[in-house]
Design a protein around this motif. Structure first.
Motif, PDB file in Angstrom:
ATOM      1  N   GLY A 117       3.478  -5.026   0.678  1.00  0.00           N
ATOM      2  CA  GLY A 117       3.277  -3.974   1.657  1.00  0.00           C
ATOM      3  C   GLY A 117       2.352  -2.871   1.197  1.00  0.00           C
ATOM      4  O   GLY A 117       1.819  -2.113   2.016  1.00  0.00           O
ATOM      5  N   TYR A 118       2.130  -2.772  -0.104  1.00  0.00           N
ATOM      6  CA  TYR A 118       1.294  -1.693  -0.626  1.00  0.00           C
ATOM      7  C   TYR A 118      -0.167  -1.857  -0.222  1.00  0.00           C
ATOM      8  O   TYR A 118      -0.842  -0.890   0.121  1.00  0.00           O
ATOM      9  N   LEU A 119      -0.662  -3.072  -0.273  1.00  0.00           N
ATOM     10  CA  LEU A 119      -2.080  -3.318  -0.035  1.00  0.00           C
ATOM     11  C   LEU A 119      -2.481  -2.965   1.394  1.00  0.00           C
ATOM     12  O   LEU A 119      -3.480  -2.270   1.625  1.00  0.00           O
ATOM     13  N   ILE A 120      -1.702  -3.411   2.370  1.00  0.00           N
ATOM     14  CA  ILE A 120      -2.019  -3.103   3.767  1.00  0.00           C
ATOM     15  C   ILE A 120      -1.846  -1.615   4.038  1.00  0.00           C
ATOM     16  O   ILE A 120      -2.699  -0.981   4.675  1.00  0.00           O
ATOM     17  N   SER A 121      -0.755  -1.030   3.554  1.00  0.00           N
ATOM     18  CA  SER A 121      -0.522   0.401   3.768  1.00  0.00           C
ATOM     19  C   SER A 121      -1.668   1.235   3.211  1.00  0.00           C
ATOM     20  O   SER A 121      -2.161   2.156   3.866  1.00  0.00           O
ATOM     21  N   ALA A 122      -2.090   0.920   2.000  1.00  0.00           N
ATOM     22  CA  ALA A 122      -3.138   1.703   1.363  1.00  0.00           C
ATOM     23  C   ALA A 122      -4.488   1.496   2.042  1.00  0.00           C
ATOM     24  O   ALA A 122      -5.281   2.429   2.153  1.00  0.00           O
ATOM     25  N   SER A 123      -4.760   0.282   2.490  1.00  0.00           N
ATOM     26  CA  SER A 123      -6.013   0.039   3.210  1.00  0.00           C
ATOM     27  C   SER A 123      -6.062   0.884   4.482  1.00  0.00           C
ATOM     28  O   SER A 123      -7.094   1.500   4.799  1.00  0.00           O
ATOM     29  N   MET A 124      -4.948   0.937   5.195  1.00  0.00           N
ATOM     30  CA  MET A 124      -4.911   1.758   6.406  1.00  0.00           C
ATOM     31  C   MET A 124      -5.010   3.239   6.071  1.00  0.00           C
ATOM     32  O   MET A 124      -5.652   4.010   6.791  1.00  0.00           O
TER      33      MET A 124
END
Length: 387
Positions: free
Chosen positions: A363-370
């Motif tokens: 979940g970190y990768l998508i959250s941070a990209s957004m």
């Protein structure tokens, strides 16, 4: 001249467009692929993990060392903000046993459809099969189905992804247009090559459970998988950065046992039982862990307990870049202002996986990209207003 062009229609680009449009900017998105969000949709095939339900200090700690401005950007759109955003798209969520947050639908497609509909309602337009070819002076050049196009915009957000999964659009070709602002790509969240001996063939595809793995300062109880090419899976991905940087991988085959307990069990009379059967009986090791012990431990030492508690797993380095879930490298953070604008290209902002940072899966990768897309979109809209 348009207000803002966003190049790249993954989570970072779509979020940048949403934020800029909410500030009143006229926004156009250009993407090289025939349809948008392809890597986003692939991520959702096994359940779209949108964020991690944990407090902010723990959430930020998962990213490792970061500049203060990037930490602030991630904090401004952290787990609770991601939840509110998804629920605002009528996508109910649930939290799994490990704290990972998923849409109830478990797929990315319903969320993406709702997101694109909301963008369309704010006037955002989307052009597909528009491949960015760099600059012509201060204008953007594109290769499109209608031929070459040259577009001028008051501000630009580049959200072109990293260098993995090229077939989904993240081919890293954009790096040629930013040669002085980038660091070479390196795989992140990836498997590692192991040249297994023949006796491991029967275990290919098997999960490795009930172990602890350590590389450098990081230890995980996550699972991994024995694959035809090596070792992969969530537990390995959590260690991949340390392993890529040279830290050895060590596996504790009995993490809930002390060294003394292992020694005591091994000291029981073996009788006529083979060593393998003795290990299975007194330590209750399953076939996969026994196979790993033989693969990396033979010939066994007289005192086998320390090896069981710290088995070195030899590997030949990361799997190829294009197989990695994500990448490190890309636009260097020191080439950007605190608002993610290129220092040598005023009005051009960067977001998402094309930045030189890396995040674990979960979940970190998508959250941070957004989160980076959100910041770039807000800053780009402000910049466009001032032109």
């Amino acid at each position: 001249m348009t207000d803002l062009i966003v190049i790249g229609a993954g989570p970072a680009g779509l979020m940048a467009a949403e934020m800029a449009a909410a500030q009143g900017a006229h926004v156009s998105i250009a993407d090289a692929m025939p349809s948008v969000g392809r890597k986003f949709l692939m991520a959702g095939k096994s359940g779209l993990n949108v964020t991690k339900n944990e407090d902010m200090p723990a959430y930020l700690a998962a990213f490792g060392p970061l500049p203060d401005n990037l930490r602030a950007i991630l904090a401004d759109f952290g787990p609770q903000a991601v939840r509110r955003w998804a629920e605002g798209l009528d996508q109910p969520l649930f939290t799994g046993s490990t704290g990972r947050v998923f849409p109830v639908a478990m797929k990315a497609s319903p969320l993406l459809r709702a997101w694109l509909a909301r963008l369309g309602n704010t006037g955002v337009t989307v052009q597909t099969r528009w491949r960015w070819q760099g600059w012509q002076g201060d204008a953007l050049a594109f290769d499109t189905p209608a031929g070459a196009q040259v577009i001028r915009a008051k501000a630009v957000v580049l959200a072109l992804g990293g260098g993995s999964w090229a077939r989904l659009g993240s081919d890293g070709a954009w790096m040629q247009h930013l040669p002085d602002a980038t660091a070479p790509f390196a795989p992140a969240n990836m498997g590692f090559v192991v040249d297994w001996s023949a006796h491991m063939t029967r275990h290919l595809g098997a999960p490795v459970k009930a172990v602890a793995m350590t590389a450098g300062a990081v230890t995980t109880r996550g699972e991994c998988v024995i694959s035809a090419h090596g070792i992969e899976g969530g537990g390995i991905y959590a260690l991949s950065r340390a392993m890529r940087e040279g830290a050895p991988l060590v596996m504790d085959l009995l993490p809930d046992w002390t060294l003394a307990q292992v020694r005591s069990a091994l000291a029981k009379p073996r009788g006529k039982a083979s060593v393998t059967n003795h290990l299975r009986k007194v330590l209750r090791l399953d076939p996969v862990r026994l196979a790993l012990l033989a693969e990396f431990g033979l010939p066994y030492p007289d005192d086998l307990a320390p090896l069981i508690k710290a088995l070195p797993i030899a590997h030949a380095g990361p799997r190829p870049l294009d197989e990695a879930i994500s990448t490190a490298g890309g636009v260097r953070l020191d080439a950007l202002t605190d608002d993610l604008m290129l220092r040598d290209r005023p009005g051009v902002f960067c977001a998402g996986e094309m930045l030189d940072w890396e995040a674990p899966t979960g979940g970190y990768l998508i959250s941070a990209s957004m989160a980076t897309g959100r910041q770039a979109g807000l800053a780009a809209a402000d910049y466009a207003k001032s032109r």
